[in-house]
Design a protein around this motif. Structure first.
Motif, PDB file in Angstrom:
ATOM      1  N   UNK A 121      -4.685   2.623  -1.755  1.00 37.58           N
ATOM      2  CA  UNK A 121      -4.064   2.537  -0.573  1.00 37.58           C
ATOM      3  C   UNK A 121      -3.762   1.012  -0.016  1.00 37.58           C
ATOM      4  N   UNK A 122      -4.052   0.290  -0.729  1.00 38.81           N
ATOM      5  CA  UNK A 122      -4.442  -1.207  -0.374  1.00 38.81           C
ATOM      6  C   UNK A 122      -2.691  -1.968  -0.690  1.00 38.81           C
ATOM      7  N   UNK A 123      -2.260  -2.908  -0.267  1.00 42.14           N
ATOM      8  CA  UNK A 123      -1.162  -3.627  -0.361  1.00 42.14           C
ATOM      9  C   UNK A 123      -0.427  -3.594  -1.624  1.00 42.14           C
ATOM     10  N   UNK A 124      -1.369  -4.152  -2.764  1.00 42.49           N
ATOM     11  CA  UNK A 124      -0.935  -4.295  -4.035  1.00 42.49           C
ATOM     12  C   UNK A 124      -0.235  -3.199  -4.341  1.00 42.49           C
ATOM     13  N   UNK A 150      -0.090   0.055  -2.659  1.00 47.65           N
ATOM     14  CA  UNK A 150       0.890   0.864  -1.377  1.00 47.65           C
ATOM     15  C   UNK A 150       1.797   0.013  -0.681  1.00 47.65           C
ATOM     16  N   UNK A 151       2.815  -0.328  -1.208  1.00 44.23           N
ATOM     17  CA  UNK A 151       3.806  -1.294  -0.873  1.00 44.23           C
ATOM     18  C   UNK A 151       4.639  -0.857   0.397  1.00 44.23           C
ATOM     19  N   UNK A 152       4.452   0.415   0.792  1.00 42.72           N
ATOM     20  CA  UNK A 152       5.237   0.978   1.895  1.00 42.72           C
ATOM     21  C   UNK A 152       4.314   1.307   3.007  1.00 42.72           C
ATOM     22  N   UNK A 153       2.933   0.943   2.944  1.00 47.48           N
ATOM     23  CA  UNK A 153       1.957   1.411   3.852  1.00 47.48           C
ATOM     24  C   UNK A 153       1.794   2.855   3.977  1.00 47.48           C
ATOM     25  N   UNK A 154       1.797   3.647   3.118  1.00 46.72           N
ATOM     26  CA  UNK A 154       1.885   5.041   3.219  1.00 46.72           C
ATOM     27  C   UNK A 154       0.539   5.471   3.770  1.00 46.72           C
ATOM     28  N   UNK A 155       0.650   5.881   4.997  1.00 48.57           N
ATOM     29  CA  UNK A 155      -0.698   6.238   5.881  1.00 48.57           C
ATOM     30  C   UNK A 155      -1.591   7.286   5.187  1.00 48.57           C
ATOM     31  N   UNK A 207     -10.376   1.595   5.894  1.00 50.38           N
ATOM     32  CA  UNK A 207      -9.635   2.685   6.107  1.00 50.38           C
ATOM     33  C   UNK A 207      -9.343   3.183   7.401  1.00 50.38           C
ATOM     34  N   UNK A 208     -10.380   3.331   8.169  1.00 52.66           N
ATOM     35  CA  UNK A 208     -10.231   3.709   9.569  1.00 52.66           C
ATOM     36  C   UNK A 208      -9.320   2.505  10.527  1.00 52.66           C
ATOM     37  N   UNK A 209      -9.580   1.450  10.152  1.00 50.27           N
ATOM     38  CA  UNK A 209      -8.918   0.367  10.827  1.00 50.27           C
ATOM     39  C   UNK A 209      -7.417   0.523  10.598  1.00 50.27           C
ATOM     40  N   UNK A 218     -11.416  -8.084  -7.092  1.00 52.73           N
ATOM     41  CA  UNK A 218     -10.304  -7.209  -6.909  1.00 52.73           C
ATOM     42  C   UNK A 218      -9.910  -7.031  -5.527  1.00 52.73           C
ATOM     43  N   UNK A 219     -10.768  -7.355  -4.613  1.00 59.83           N
ATOM     44  CA  UNK A 219     -10.307  -7.314  -3.236  1.00 59.83           C
ATOM     45  C   UNK A 219      -9.057  -8.453  -2.894  1.00 59.83           C
ATOM     46  N   UNK A 220      -9.305  -9.655  -3.355  1.00 55.14           N
ATOM     47  CA  UNK A 220      -7.883 -10.634  -3.137  1.00 55.14           C
ATOM     48  C   UNK A 220      -6.752 -10.154  -3.899  1.00 55.14           C
ATOM     49  N   UNK A 221      -6.942  -9.348  -4.972  1.00 54.68           N
ATOM     50  CA  UNK A 221      -5.776  -9.040  -5.663  1.00 54.68           C
ATOM     51  C   UNK A 221      -5.166  -7.687  -4.914  1.00 54.68           C
ATOM     52  N   UNK A 222      -6.068  -6.742  -4.354  1.00 57.03           N
ATOM     53  CA  UNK A 222      -5.398  -5.379  -3.999  1.00 57.03           C
ATOM     54  C   UNK A 222      -5.000  -5.932  -2.295  1.00 57.03           C
ATOM     55  N   UNK A 223      -5.528  -6.853  -1.804  1.00 52.79           N
ATOM     56  CA  UNK A 223      -4.947  -7.309  -0.452  1.00 52.79           C
ATOM     57  C   UNK A 223      -3.792  -8.418  -0.322  1.00 52.79           C
ATOM     58  N   UNK A 224      -3.362  -8.564  -1.842  1.00 58.04           N
ATOM     59  CA  UNK A 224      -2.118  -9.404  -2.009  1.00 58.04           C
ATOM     60  C   UNK A 224      -2.268 -10.896  -1.326  1.00 58.04           C
ATOM     61  N   UNK A 225      -3.501 -11.449  -1.554  1.00 56.98           N
ATOM     62  CA  UNK A 225      -3.556 -12.644  -1.005  1.00 56.98           C
ATOM     63  C   UNK A 225      -4.288 -13.761  -2.137  1.00 56.98           C
ATOM     64  N   UNK A 226      -4.391 -13.332  -3.290  1.00 55.60           N
ATOM     65  CA  UNK A 226      -4.775 -14.148  -4.346  1.00 55.60           C
ATOM     66  C   UNK A 226      -3.925 -15.231  -4.630  1.00 55.60           C
ATOM     67  N   UNK A 227      -2.681 -15.061  -4.102  1.00 56.71           N
ATOM     68  CA  UNK A 227      -1.812 -16.292  -4.415  1.00 56.71           C
ATOM     69  C   UNK A 227      -2.236 -17.550  -3.614  1.00 56.71           C
TER      70      UNK A 227
END
Length: 563
Positions: free
Chosen positions: A234-237, A239-244, A441-443, A496-505
């Motif tokens: 479900x994370x940005x990495x 779920x690029x369209x933020x499918x709820x 997920x609830x957030x 894995x968190x920083x990658x799935x959130x797309x903030x590792x860069x």
């Protein structure tokens, strides 16, 4: 440790010998009819006619799970090194060839021992063999059902590992033989997740809710890994369209674990959570260790400061230290927090004192380090320049480059320099993670009050008495991420968190920092923050490259950015 490199070589040789013996135990005997079957090995046919032998086969598949054992460069078990593959920590000895990733030099040819492709698919092949044979093994149906559930879980976990590292991978569900076509196309990431979730659901249906055998897979374990897999998906990495709807699946999966009502947050001691069997642990793997000085896999040995004759192998970064707030739960960047950068270890989040060994912190029982007292020192860590745990102190080759070590997972009730412990537990999943999964997920579903409720439960257990109130939007999301960074440190999540959130860069694309501590003539100390290692992160590093020999052999499509 008198010769670190020599001892590592000895450990590797011992591990390879043990692996060879294990392989031999499952090798068929000679076809000569006069040969007798050895008492310590079994033919393939005999394994599938005896549930006890089938269980032994299944037990061997548990090696796909991480454990506390640090087998240096064993690619099936990267539990500790994942912390040094992100901004959480520094690896003192380049285990698993991790500096190739840290330096931005990662290619399909040099991932080395950090790559898990081949050993994980080897496990999948053995899982497929087991699942193709287990239904025909005679014996107790409940026993057979449990074993099948365990191996379904282990195969799903293997695929979860692969998809977390490489994205979509080939899905292989039947055993290969000599006549098989080994060229199987990659499935998409979503197809892999659907398969993993389906298999975990099947596993959960077959597994018991509880078990008296510590370390065996249960229904809760299957549902917990399902929660993690759906959160990642479900994370940005991915779920690029933020499918709820994907966040709704992640929330429901986490809540299903909570609603089992058999796990509770362990509130006796956060430190003891990682050294005891307790009510919070959902899934764990035991490690029965050999004596420390022959096996070289003792948690305390490779995590402790050099002046205590440890190796400081995984040294917390300054950015990880800065992630801990103050005792009342405020960020240290908050001007109202009272944080003093020249008294940096005062009034911090209670988890800081449980997770970290820092300059001035007492570590272990005084009687375990009499040599320090004989030298006019004490059992308080001395990372300041010239101190016993500094690069100018004892066992200098093992000194922490960041001037911190991890306290987490270390049992300080025994003397690791002369005693041996067995059955150390690596926690694969615990209720604290599930609460954080659910909060995130609830957030994302807009239920900020629920997210805060579960964050506060985690923080209250840690000893923070001031509850979170009034946070919303980006500020609340940042707090959720910060809680995962602190609560789950050294458990293999941050990478894995920083990658799935797309903030590792951002988090990985700057120097890893430590501190230089100078002791002044008046007894005060000055803290200067300094670079320990340059870190470079490229866009392709959100995924690992498939090994080149594998793409050459099978014509698999390589991950983007890797030539």
């Amino acid at each position: 440790m008198k010769n670190h490199k020599t001892n590592k070589l000895i450990k590797k040789m011992a591990f390879l010998l043990a692996s060879f013996i294990t392989i031999l135990s499952f090798t068929s005997c000679s076809e000569d009819p006069l040969d007798k079957v050895p008492l310590d090995s079994y033919t393939d046919a005999s394994v599938w006619t005896d549930l006890k032998l089938a269980e032994a086969f299944a037990n061997n598949l548990y090696t796909v799970l991480p454990s506390t054992q640090h087998n240096w460069n064993d690619r099936t078990n990267r539990s500790w090194v994942l912390s040094t593959a992100c901004d959480e920590a520094f690896n003192n000895f380049n285990d698993y060839d991790i500096w190739n990733l840290n330096s931005g030099a990662l290619t399909p040819d040099n991932a080395g021992n950090f790559d898990i492709w081949k050993p994980t698919y080897a496990t999948i092949q053995n899982c497929n063999i087991f699942l193709s044979r287990i239904d025909d093994v005679p014996g107790d149906e409940a026993w057979r059902t449990r074993l099948k559930g365990e191996v379904l879980f282990l195969r799903a976990y293997a695929y979860f590992k692969l998809t977390s590292d490489y994205g979509g991978v080939p899905l292989v569900t039947v055993p290969f033989d000599l006549n098989s076509n080994f060229k199987v196309d990659r499935s998409t990431y979503d197809q892999c997740v659907d398969f993993i979730v389906t298999e975990l659901d099947k596993s959960a249906e077959l597994l018991p809710l509880t078990t008296s055998s510590l370390g065996r897979i249960t229904k809760g374990a299957a549902l917990a890994i399902k929660s993690r897999a759906l959160l990642y998906a479900a994370s940005p990495q991915w779920n690029t369209t933020n499918d709820i709807s994907k966040w709704k699946k992640a929330a429901d999966a986490a809540k299903a674990v909570i609603d089992l009502n058999i796990y509770q947050l362990y509130d006796k001691s956060y430190a003891d959570l990682f050294t005891t069997n307790n009510s919070e642990i959902i899934c764990s793997r035991l490690s029965s260790k050999d004596p420390q000085w022959s096996a070289f896999n003792g948690v305390e040995m490779f995590n402790s400061p050099s002046g205590f004759h440890g190796w400081a192998n995984f040294a917390p970064s300054q950015s990880h230290i800065d992630a801990y707030g103050t005792a009342d739960g405020k960020d240290i960047t908050d001007p109202t927090s009272g944080y003093n950068p020249q008294k940096p270890y005062v009034n911090r989040d209670p988890r800081f004192y449980k997770n970290i060994v820092y300059d001035g912190r007492a570590y272990g029982k005084p009687e375990f380090c009499q040599d320090r007292y004989d030298a006019g020192s004490s059992n308080k860590a001395e990372f300041y320049e010239g101190g016993l745990d500094s690069p100018q102190g004892w066992d200098t080759w093992n000194a922490s480059k960041t001037r911190y070590t991890f306290r987490k997972y270390c049992d300080t009730t025994y003397n690791y320099n002369s005693e041996t412990q067995t059955n150390k537990t690596w926690i694969i999943s615990r209720l604290g993670e599930i609460y954080l999964n659910y909060a995130e997920a609830e957030f994302k579903l807009g239920n900020e009050g629920t997210a805060i409720q579960y964050l506060n439960a985690i923080r209250q257990r840690a000893g923070i008495t001031v509850p979170l109130t009034g946070l919303t939007g980006t500020a609340l999301e940042n707090k959720i991420r910060n809680e995962r960074q602190v609560e789950l440190c050294l458990e293999g999540f941050r990478y894995y968190d920083v990658r799935r959130w797309k903030i590792a860069d951002v988090t990985e694309n700057k120097p890893l920092m430590g501190v230089i501590i100078t002791k002044n003539g008046d007894g005060t100390k000055t803290y200067t923050y300094t670079k320990v290692q340059d870190r470079i992160f490229k866009p392709q590093h959100y995924l690992l490259p498939i090994p080149r020999d594998e793409t050459n052999r099978t014509s698999l499509v390589q991950n983007p950015g890797y030539n």
